[in-house]
Design an enzyme around this catalytic site. Structure first.
Site, PDB file in Angstrom:
ATOM      1  N   GLU A  24      46.040  34.778  40.870  1.00  0.00           N
ATOM      2  CA  GLU A  24      46.085  34.798  41.783  1.00  0.00           C
ATOM      3  C   GLU A  24      44.753  36.163  42.029  1.00  0.00           C
ATOM      4  O   GLU A  24      44.394  35.916  42.887  1.00  0.00           O
ATOM      5  CB  GLU A  24      47.644  36.009  42.581  1.00  0.00           C
ATOM      6  CG  GLU A  24      48.581  34.415  42.309  1.00  0.00           C
ATOM      7  CD  GLU A  24      48.246  33.364  43.154  1.00  0.00           C
ATOM      8  OE1 GLU A  24      47.820  33.217  44.263  1.00  0.00           O
ATOM      9  OE2 GLU A  24      48.730  32.094  43.017  1.00  0.00           O
ATOM     10  N   HIS A  62      42.031  34.571  42.956  1.00  0.00           N
ATOM     11  CA  HIS A  62      42.041  34.185  44.114  1.00  0.00           C
ATOM     12  C   HIS A  62      40.762  35.905  44.841  1.00  0.00           C
ATOM     13  O   HIS A  62      40.095  35.562  45.602  1.00  0.00           O
ATOM     14  CB  HIS A  62      43.200  34.150  44.999  1.00  0.00           C
ATOM     15  CG  HIS A  62      43.249  32.960  44.389  1.00  0.00           C
ATOM     16  ND1 HIS A  62      42.454  31.654  45.010  1.00  0.00           N
ATOM     17  CD2 HIS A  62      45.046  31.954  44.392  1.00  0.00           C
ATOM     18  CE1 HIS A  62      42.984  30.445  44.998  1.00  0.00           C
ATOM     19  NE2 HIS A  62      44.172  30.873  44.530  1.00  0.00           N
TER      20      HIS A  62
END
Length: 168
Positions: A135, A138
């Protein structure tokens, strides 16, 4: 609460580097709630704000089987602790239907803020450590497919582009 649209690879907005969160207010709380709803409905175990076209450093994660451990990481910073890199199958809500082996560090420390702006840190191992790294990637404009060979990445991109055209 409302479900948000998840951007799909190769959408160029997924390559945007997220900016730090400065304001901790009701709008941020609503965004976090909407991100959890979107993640749970998808279904997934992690979602970065970049994936829903909000370019702020926000991650929501719940690696529990029963959706009972929602965690919020705002302005996260990861420190690798120890352990040999391990290979694990990863999937991504922005790369639907594909799972590939990616090598990650199995033990990390994360420093972040909660939805109220309070700073905290914690150690993570195993699936949570992998999910955090995925994550945070990202937020930095990176996808798990970037760790794959050009051949695999191109194959995935072409299949997803074909699916997008069929839906249009």
């Amino acid at each position: 609460m409302s479900k948000l649209q998840i951007l799909e690879f190769p959408d160029p907005r997924l390559r945007t580097v997220a900016k730090p969160v400065q304001t901790f207010d009701a709008a941020l709380g609503q965004l976090i709630d909407d991100m959890f709803e979107t993640m749970y409905e998808a279904p997934g175990i992690g979602l970065a704000a970049t994936q829903v076209d909000v370019h702020k450093r926000i991650v929501v994660i719940d690696v529990s089987e029963d959706k009972s451990e929602p965690m919020v990481f705002i302005n996260p910073d990861i420190e690798v602790l120890d352990g040999d890199p391990e290979e694990m199958q990863e999937g991504c809500l922005s790369v639907p239907g594909f799972y590939e082996s990616v090598t990650r560090i199995p033990h990390v420390k994360i420093r972040a803020q909660d939805r109220n702006g309070e700073s905290y840190e914690m150690e993570a191992r195993g699936l949570l450590a992998v999910c955090l790294q995925h994550e945070v990637d990202h937020l930095n404009g990176k996808l798990y497919v970037d760790y794959l060979s050009n051949v695999k990445r191109t194959r995935i991109r072409k299949k997803l582009e074909k699916q997008h055209k069929m839906r249009a």
